[in-house]
Design a protein around this motif. Structure first.
Motif, PDB file in Angstrom:
ATOM      1  N   CYS A  64       0.825  -1.220   0.000  1.00 23.02           N
ATOM      2  CA  CYS A  64       0.000   0.000   0.000  1.00 23.02           C
ATOM      3  C   CYS A  64       0.856   1.266   0.000  1.00 23.02           C
ATOM      4  O   CYS A  64       0.470   2.272  -0.580  1.00 23.02           O
ATOM      5  N   SER A  65       2.008   1.195   0.647  1.00 32.88           N
ATOM      6  CA  SER A  65       2.865   2.390   0.703  1.00 32.88           C
ATOM      7  C   SER A  65       3.893   2.411  -0.422  1.00 32.88           C
ATOM      8  O   SER A  65       4.703   3.330  -0.505  1.00 32.88           O
ATOM      9  N   GLY A  66       3.864   1.389  -1.288  1.00 32.33           N
ATOM     10  CA  GLY A  66       4.774   1.357  -2.428  1.00 32.33           C
ATOM     11  C   GLY A  66       6.228   1.115  -2.055  1.00 32.33           C
ATOM     12  O   GLY A  66       7.130   1.499  -2.782  1.00 32.33           O
ATOM     13  N   ALA A  67       6.458   0.449  -0.923  1.00 30.06           N
ATOM     14  CA  ALA A  67       7.819   0.193  -0.447  1.00 30.06           C
ATOM     15  C   ALA A  67       8.318  -1.149  -0.985  1.00 30.06           C
ATOM     16  O   ALA A  67       7.998  -2.201  -0.430  1.00 30.06           O
ATOM     17  N   ALA A  68       9.087  -1.108  -2.054  1.00 31.66           N
ATOM     18  CA  ALA A  68       9.574  -2.332  -2.681  1.00 31.66           C
ATOM     19  C   ALA A  68      10.441  -3.147  -1.729  1.00 31.66           C
ATOM     20  O   ALA A  68      10.355  -4.391  -1.709  1.00 31.66           O
ATOM     21  N   ASP A  69      11.283  -2.476  -0.926  1.00 29.47           N
ATOM     22  CA  ASP A  69      12.130  -3.215   0.017  1.00 29.47           C
ATOM     23  C   ASP A  69      11.283  -3.880   1.103  1.00 29.47           C
ATOM     24  O   ASP A  69      11.601  -4.963   1.570  1.00 29.47           O
ATOM     25  N   GLY A  70      10.173  -3.251   1.480  1.00 30.77           N
ATOM     26  CA  GLY A  70       9.266  -3.859   2.456  1.00 30.77           C
ATOM     27  C   GLY A  70       8.566  -5.068   1.886  1.00 30.77           C
ATOM     28  O   GLY A  70       8.397  -6.087   2.569  1.00 30.77           O
ATOM     29  N   VAL A  71       8.152  -4.971   0.632  1.00 35.44           N
ATOM     30  CA  VAL A  71       7.507  -6.102  -0.032  1.00 35.44           C
ATOM     31  C   VAL A  71       8.491  -7.273  -0.101  1.00 35.44           C
ATOM     32  O   VAL A  71       8.153  -8.410   0.251  1.00 35.44           O
ATOM     33  N   ALA A  72       9.709  -6.992  -0.517  1.00 33.20           N
ATOM     34  CA  ALA A  72      10.718  -8.056  -0.636  1.00 33.20           C
ATOM     35  C   ALA A  72      11.031  -8.676   0.729  1.00 33.20           C
ATOM     36  O   ALA A  72      11.117  -9.902   0.849  1.00 33.20           O
ATOM     37  N   GLY A  73      11.176  -7.843   1.750  1.00 30.31           N
ATOM     38  CA  GLY A  73      11.491  -8.352   3.089  1.00 30.31           C
ATOM     39  C   GLY A  73      10.374  -9.212   3.645  1.00 30.31           C
ATOM     40  O   GLY A  73      10.617 -10.278   4.238  1.00 30.31           O
ATOM     41  N   ALA A  74       9.141  -8.762   3.466  1.00 27.75           N
ATOM     42  CA  ALA A  74       8.000  -9.526   3.973  1.00 27.75           C
ATOM     43  C   ALA A  74       7.847 -10.840   3.215  1.00 27.75           C
ATOM     44  O   ALA A  74       7.570 -11.886   3.813  1.00 27.75           O
ATOM     45  N   GLN A  75       8.032 -10.807   1.887  1.00 29.20           N
ATOM     46  CA  GLN A  75       7.927 -12.044   1.103  1.00 29.20           C
ATOM     47  C   GLN A  75       9.010 -13.040   1.500  1.00 29.20           C
ATOM     48  O   GLN A  75       8.751 -14.243   1.607  1.00 29.20           O
ATOM     49  N   GLU A  76      10.202 -12.535   1.738  1.00 27.44           N
ATOM     50  CA  GLU A  76      11.302 -13.417   2.157  1.00 27.44           C
ATOM     51  C   GLU A  76      10.982 -14.069   3.499  1.00 27.44           C
ATOM     52  O   GLU A  76      11.189 -15.276   3.688  1.00 27.44           O
ATOM     53  N   LEU A  77      10.466 -13.281   4.446  1.00 33.11           N
ATOM     54  CA  LEU A  77      10.121 -13.835   5.755  1.00 33.11           C
ATOM     55  C   LEU A  77       8.979 -14.844   5.634  1.00 33.11           C
ATOM     56  O   LEU A  77       9.020 -15.911   6.254  1.00 33.11           O
ATOM     57  N   LEU A  78       7.971 -14.523   4.839  1.00 34.98           N
ATOM     58  CA  LEU A  78       6.865 -15.458   4.630  1.00 34.98           C
ATOM     59  C   LEU A  78       7.364 -16.793   4.087  1.00 34.98           C
ATOM     60  O   LEU A  78       6.974 -17.861   4.565  1.00 34.98           O
ATOM     61  N   CYS A  79       8.239 -16.742   3.101  1.00 31.37           N
ATOM     62  CA  CYS A  79       8.791 -17.978   2.515  1.00 31.37           C
ATOM     63  C   CYS A  79       9.581 -18.766   3.551  1.00 31.37           C
ATOM     64  O   CYS A  79       9.460 -19.993   3.632  1.00 31.37           O
ATOM     65  N   SER A  80      10.379 -18.074   4.331  1.00 32.09           N
ATOM     66  CA  SER A  80      11.199 -18.729   5.346  1.00 32.09           C
ATOM     67  C   SER A  80      10.333 -19.444   6.384  1.00 32.09           C
ATOM     68  O   SER A  80      10.590 -20.601   6.743  1.00 32.09           O
ATOM     69  N   ILE A  81       9.303 -18.759   6.846  1.00 33.67           N
ATOM     70  CA  ILE A  81       8.422 -19.367   7.853  1.00 33.67           C
ATOM     71  C   ILE A  81       7.664 -20.545   7.251  1.00 33.67           C
ATOM     72  O   ILE A  81       7.551 -21.609   7.871  1.00 33.67           O
ATOM     73  N   ARG A  82       7.169 -20.377   6.051  1.00 28.46           N
ATOM     74  CA  ARG A  82       6.444 -21.490   5.410  1.00 28.46           C
ATOM     75  C   ARG A  82       7.341 -22.694   5.196  1.00 28.46           C
ATOM     76  O   ARG A  82       6.900 -23.833   5.353  1.00 28.46           O
ATOM     77  N   GLU A  83       8.605 -22.460   4.839  1.00 27.54           N
ATOM     78  CA  GLU A  83       9.546 -23.573   4.667  1.00 27.54           C
ATOM     79  C   GLU A  83       9.752 -24.314   5.981  1.00 27.54           C
ATOM     80  O   GLU A  83       9.805 -25.544   6.003  1.00 27.54           O
ATOM     81  N   ARG A  84       9.880 -23.561   7.084  1.00 30.76           N
ATOM     82  CA  ARG A  84      10.045 -24.194   8.401  1.00 30.76           C
ATOM     83  C   ARG A  84       8.822 -25.035   8.737  1.00 30.76           C
ATOM     84  O   ARG A  84       8.939 -26.160   9.225  1.00 30.76           O
ATOM     85  N   ILE A  85       7.643 -24.490   8.494  1.00 32.38           N
ATOM     86  CA  ILE A  85       6.411 -25.217   8.799  1.00 32.38           C
ATOM     87  C   ILE A  85       6.295 -26.464   7.927  1.00 32.38           C
ATOM     88  O   ILE A  85       5.949 -27.544   8.420  1.00 32.38           O
ATOM     89  N   ASP A  86       6.608 -26.326   6.633  1.00 38.31           N
ATOM     90  CA  ASP A  86       6.545 -27.481   5.725  1.00 38.31           C
ATOM     91  C   ASP A  86       7.531 -28.563   6.143  1.00 38.31           C
ATOM     92  O   ASP A  86       7.210 -29.760   6.130  1.00 38.31           O
ATOM     93  N   ARG A  87       8.743 -28.165   6.513  1.00 34.23           N
ATOM     94  CA  ARG A  87       9.753 -29.134   6.943  1.00 34.23           C
ATOM     95  C   ARG A  87       9.305 -29.841   8.222  1.00 34.23           C
ATOM     96  O   ARG A  87       9.444 -31.053   8.365  1.00 34.23           O
ATOM     97  N   ALA A  88       8.726 -29.072   9.140  1.00 35.56           N
ATOM     98  CA  ALA A  88       8.232 -29.661  10.383  1.00 35.56           C
ATOM     99  C   ALA A  88       7.114 -30.663  10.093  1.00 35.56           C
ATOM    100  O   ALA A  88       7.057 -31.738  10.705  1.00 35.56           O
ATOM    101  N   THR A  89       6.233 -30.327   9.166  1.00 34.72           N
ATOM    102  CA  THR A  89       5.142 -31.232   8.801  1.00 34.72           C
ATOM    103  C   THR A  89       5.693 -32.530   8.229  1.00 34.72           C
ATOM    104  O   THR A  89       5.237 -33.626   8.590  1.00 34.72           O
ATOM    105  N   ASP A  90       6.691 -32.420   7.344  1.00 33.78           N
ATOM    106  CA  ASP A  90       7.307 -33.622   6.773  1.00 33.78           C
ATOM    107  C   ASP A  90       7.925 -34.496   7.868  1.00 33.78           C
ATOM    108  O   ASP A  90       7.763 -35.724   7.868  1.00 33.78           O
TER     109      ASP A  90
END
Length: 194
Positions: A64-90
């Motif tokens: 919403c604020s047009g912050a490309a670095d914020g979008v990239a940082g949030a997407q990176e964190l989302l991917c990292s957390i999802r990977e941890r959850i997926d690995r834990a599920t496996d």
């Protein structure tokens, strides 16, 4: 400023135990940077569920604020957390297979590894509790620890209450077992009355 989301909470408590009102009151006035910082803090103490929610909120704010670095940082964190959850599920599923095969040592190892990746995985903790209980009195303290941790997050897990009560008895603490069983009986009566 809002109270910390879960800074003082035990590592096994996830979003179910976090005050949602604090999160909602904080978000409208917060910047994407503040929300992302909270998400990172939650992820670092293994509160994956709330970290995912906050990272998604940070992503929305950054977009919403047009912050490309914020979008990239949030997407990176989302991917990292999802990977941890997926690995834990496996790992939890591998533990389930080992448990069905009767290989308790391997099951315990897989459940413990799953919890290293995602400490808020209540299913992995409940399964490890059952595994500890199956290993007998020698693991009573571990059984009790996991049983109480699961019940703190999900009091409806009656199998963990049962394992916890048996562990209390194994540890020579009949009052603890009685209190735990009384709480189960009260929940069952309340559910039946509802």
């Amino acid at each position: 400023p809002p109270p910390p989301l879960d800074a003082a909470a035990p590592r096994y408590v996830d979003a179910a135990a976090v005050d949602a009102a604090a999160r909602l009151n904080f978000l409208p006035a917060a910047t994407w940077e503040q929300i992302l910082d909270k998400a990172k803090a939650c992820a670092s103490v293994h509160s994956e569920t709330i970290a995912l929610q906050l990272a998604a909120d940070a992503l929305a704010h950054a977009r919403c604020s047009g912050a490309a670095d914020g979008v990239a940082g949030a997407q990176e964190l989302l991917c990292s957390i999802r990977e941890r959850i997926d690995r834990a599920t496996d790992l939890r599923e591998c533990g389930d297979s080992a448990m069905r095969a009767g290989d308790l040592a391997t099951a315990e190892s897989h459940y413990s590894a799953a919890l290293e990746h995602c400490a808020s995985d209540v299913d992995a903790r409940a399964a490890r509790c059952a595994c500890y209980a199956a290993r007998g009195d020698a693991r009573a303290k571990d059984t009790l620890h996991d049983a109480l941790a699961v019940l703190a997050v999900d009091p409806s897990r009656l199998e963990c209450a049962w394992h916890g009560a048996r562990a209390y008895l194994s540890l020579g603490r009949p009052r603890g077992a009685s209190a735990l069983l009384d709480s189960i009986a009260a929940r069952c009566k309340a559910a039946a009355a509802a």
